[in-house]
Design a protein around this motif. Structure first.
Motif, PDB file in Angstrom:
ATOM      1  N   GLU A 143       0.843  -1.195   0.000  1.00 47.60           N
ATOM      2  CA  GLU A 143       0.000   0.000   0.000  1.00 47.60           C
ATOM      3  C   GLU A 143       0.879   1.245   0.000  1.00 47.60           C
ATOM      4  O   GLU A 143       1.892   1.291   0.683  1.00 47.60           O
ATOM      5  CB  GLU A 143      -0.878   0.034   1.248  1.00 47.60           C
ATOM      6  CG  GLU A 143      -1.844  -1.113   1.354  1.00 47.60           C
ATOM      7  CD  GLU A 143      -2.633  -1.071   2.657  1.00 47.60           C
ATOM      8  OE1 GLU A 143      -2.296  -0.266   3.556  1.00 47.60           O
ATOM      9  OE2 GLU A 143      -3.582  -1.854   2.773  1.00 47.60           O
ATOM     10  N   VAL A 144       0.468   2.248  -0.765  1.00 52.78           N
ATOM     11  CA  VAL A 144       1.161   3.534  -0.774  1.00 52.78           C
ATOM     12  C   VAL A 144       0.385   4.482   0.116  1.00 52.78           C
ATOM     13  O   VAL A 144      -0.832   4.619  -0.026  1.00 52.78           O
ATOM     14  CB  VAL A 144       1.261   4.113  -2.203  1.00 52.78           C
ATOM     15  CG1 VAL A 144       1.908   5.481  -2.185  1.00 52.78           C
ATOM     16  CG2 VAL A 144       2.024   3.165  -3.109  1.00 52.78           C
ATOM     17  N   ARG A 145       1.093   5.120   1.027  1.00 51.66           N
ATOM     18  CA  ARG A 145       0.453   6.078   1.939  1.00 51.66           C
ATOM     19  C   ARG A 145       1.140   7.422   1.813  1.00 51.66           C
ATOM     20  O   ARG A 145       2.355   7.497   1.630  1.00 51.66           O
ATOM     21  CB  ARG A 145       0.550   5.594   3.372  1.00 51.66           C
ATOM     22  CG  ARG A 145      -0.142   4.266   3.528  1.00 51.66           C
ATOM     23  CD  ARG A 145      -0.634   4.072   4.868  1.00 51.66           C
ATOM     24  NE  ARG A 145      -1.294   2.762   4.885  1.00 51.66           N
ATOM     25  CZ  ARG A 145      -2.106   2.389   5.793  1.00 51.66           C
ATOM     26  NH1 ARG A 145      -2.381   3.188   6.777  1.00 51.66           N
ATOM     27  NH2 ARG A 145      -2.661   1.202   5.753  1.00 51.66           N
ATOM     28  N   THR A 146       0.335   8.465   1.908  1.00 54.93           N
ATOM     29  CA  THR A 146       0.865   9.822   1.906  1.00 54.93           C
ATOM     30  C   THR A 146       0.828  10.333   3.335  1.00 54.93           C
ATOM     31  O   THR A 146      -0.207  10.276   3.987  1.00 54.93           O
ATOM     32  CB  THR A 146       0.029  10.735   0.988  1.00 54.93           C
ATOM     33  OG1 THR A 146       0.030  10.166  -0.331  1.00 54.93           O
ATOM     34  CG2 THR A 146       0.608  12.126   0.941  1.00 54.93           C
ATOM     35  N   ILE A 147       1.970  10.814   3.800  1.00 54.89           N
ATOM     36  CA  ILE A 147       2.056  11.315   5.164  1.00 54.89           C
ATOM     37  C   ILE A 147       2.383  12.798   5.142  1.00 54.89           C
ATOM     38  O   ILE A 147       2.295  13.437   4.100  1.00 54.89           O
ATOM     39  CB  ILE A 147       3.091  10.504   5.985  1.00 54.89           C
ATOM     40  CG1 ILE A 147       4.461  10.574   5.331  1.00 54.89           C
ATOM     41  CG2 ILE A 147       2.655   9.062   6.109  1.00 54.89           C
ATOM     42  CD1 ILE A 147       5.552  10.005   6.196  1.00 54.89           C
ATOM     43  N   ARG A 148       2.789  13.304   6.283  1.00 58.07           N
ATOM     44  CA  ARG A 148       3.056  14.744   6.416  1.00 58.07           C
ATOM     45  C   ARG A 148       3.907  15.273   5.259  1.00 58.07           C
ATOM     46  O   ARG A 148       4.732  14.564   4.709  1.00 58.07           O
ATOM     47  CB  ARG A 148       3.749  15.019   7.742  1.00 58.07           C
ATOM     48  CG  ARG A 148       5.103  14.349   7.852  1.00 58.07           C
ATOM     49  CD  ARG A 148       5.681  14.467   9.236  1.00 58.07           C
ATOM     50  NE  ARG A 148       6.969  13.826   9.321  1.00 58.07           N
ATOM     51  CZ  ARG A 148       7.189  12.528   9.364  1.00 58.07           C
ATOM     52  NH1 ARG A 148       6.183  11.693   9.320  1.00 58.07           N
ATOM     53  NH2 ARG A 148       8.397  12.033   9.431  1.00 58.07           N
ATOM     54  N   GLN A 162       3.231  15.742   2.267  1.00 55.53           N
ATOM     55  CA  GLN A 162       2.969  15.047   1.007  1.00 55.53           C
ATOM     56  C   GLN A 162       4.035  14.004   0.658  1.00 55.53           C
ATOM     57  O   GLN A 162       4.162  13.613  -0.487  1.00 55.53           O
ATOM     58  CB  GLN A 162       2.821  16.061  -0.139  1.00 55.53           C
ATOM     59  CG  GLN A 162       1.696  17.054   0.053  1.00 55.53           C
ATOM     60  CD  GLN A 162       0.339  16.372   0.221  1.00 55.53           C
ATOM     61  OE1 GLN A 162       0.013  15.471  -0.518  1.00 55.53           O
ATOM     62  NE2 GLN A 162      -0.417  16.805   1.204  1.00 55.53           N
ATOM     63  N   GLN A 163       4.786  13.542   1.642  1.00 55.79           N
ATOM     64  CA  GLN A 163       5.777  12.503   1.419  1.00 55.79           C
ATOM     65  C   GLN A 163       5.062  11.157   1.331  1.00 55.79           C
ATOM     66  O   GLN A 163       4.117  10.903   2.070  1.00 55.79           O
ATOM     67  CB  GLN A 163       6.788  12.494   2.558  1.00 55.79           C
ATOM     68  CG  GLN A 163       7.991  11.658   2.295  1.00 55.79           C
ATOM     69  CD  GLN A 163       9.036  11.808   3.386  1.00 55.79           C
ATOM     70  OE1 GLN A 163       8.748  12.293   4.469  1.00 55.79           O
ATOM     71  NE2 GLN A 163      10.249  11.390   3.092  1.00 55.79           N
ATOM     72  N   GLN A 164       5.522  10.288   0.413  1.00 51.60           N
ATOM     73  CA  GLN A 164       4.874   8.995   0.223  1.00 51.60           C
ATOM     74  C   GLN A 164       5.783   7.851   0.674  1.00 51.60           C
ATOM     75  O   GLN A 164       7.008   7.922   0.538  1.00 51.60           O
ATOM     76  CB  GLN A 164       4.499   8.792  -1.241  1.00 51.60           C
ATOM     77  CG  GLN A 164       3.388   9.737  -1.676  1.00 51.60           C
ATOM     78  CD  GLN A 164       2.952   9.470  -3.083  1.00 51.60           C
ATOM     79  OE1 GLN A 164       3.781   9.386  -3.980  1.00 51.60           O
ATOM     80  NE2 GLN A 164       1.655   9.320  -3.284  1.00 51.60           N
ATOM     81  N   VAL A 165       5.151   6.798   1.194  1.00 53.44           N
ATOM     82  CA  VAL A 165       5.859   5.614   1.657  1.00 53.44           C
ATOM     83  C   VAL A 165       5.101   4.378   1.195  1.00 53.44           C
ATOM     84  O   VAL A 165       3.874   4.391   1.120  1.00 53.44           O
ATOM     85  CB  VAL A 165       6.030   5.625   3.202  1.00 53.44           C
ATOM     86  CG1 VAL A 165       4.698   5.640   3.908  1.00 53.44           C
ATOM     87  CG2 VAL A 165       6.877   4.455   3.670  1.00 53.44           C
ATOM     88  N   VAL A 166       5.842   3.327   0.856  1.00 57.90           N
ATOM     89  CA  VAL A 166       5.243   2.050   0.496  1.00 57.90           C
ATOM     90  C   VAL A 166       5.313   1.156   1.729  1.00 57.90           C
ATOM     91  O   VAL A 166       6.399   0.923   2.269  1.00 57.90           O
ATOM     92  CB  VAL A 166       5.987   1.394  -0.686  1.00 57.90           C
ATOM     93  CG1 VAL A 166       5.368   0.047  -1.031  1.00 57.90           C
ATOM     94  CG2 VAL A 166       5.988   2.316  -1.894  1.00 57.90           C
TER      95      VAL A 166
END
Length: 126
Positions: free
Chosen positions: A12-17, A19-23
């Motif tokens: 899953e790809v999530r967008t955090i603070r 607008q940084q994205q993490v898999v």
């Protein structure tokens, strides 16, 4: 550190603070051995993994895919809403090597595209 295991579900790809994205994905590592009395013991260890370099990798990280991960492990402990102690093993992934399996087979070209992030388009008129 390196670990080798199979994904337990699709990434899953999530967008955090900011607008940084993490898999985010989870890997199961199976281990088996025999005790002195000949009894076969099977043990599974689960790692919650994160990959910060590029989100392009998410499409290839599908349930059942065998991967070799390089990175650093950590542990997290907390008290759940039910008052029970909880813990998880986490793995901050720096490099992913695909060994096949899963719903989609990763080719060498896909592997190269995943490891090398695509340049961002510039909207300058020249």
């Amino acid at each position: 550190m390196n670990i080798i295991g199979r994904l337990t579900k699709d990434a899953e790809v999530r967008t955090i603070r900011d607008q940084q994205q993490v898999v985010n994905f989870s890997v199961a590592i199976n281990e088996s051995y025999r005790r002195k009395n000949g009894e076969q013991v099977k043990k599974t260890t689960y790692f919650d993994c994160s990959y910060w370099r590029t989100v392009n990798v998410a499409c290839a990280l599908t349930k059942g895919t065998l991967v070799e991960l390089t990175g650093s492990p950590s542990a997290k402990a907390w008290i759940g809403k039910d008052g029970e102690a909880r813990a998880s093993l986490n793995f901050k992934t720096d490099q992913i090597k695909f060994h096949g399996g899963g719903a989609k087979h990763t080719t060498a070209a896909t592997q190269a595209a995943i490891e090398k992030p695509q340049p961002m388009e510039d909207d300058l008129p020249f």
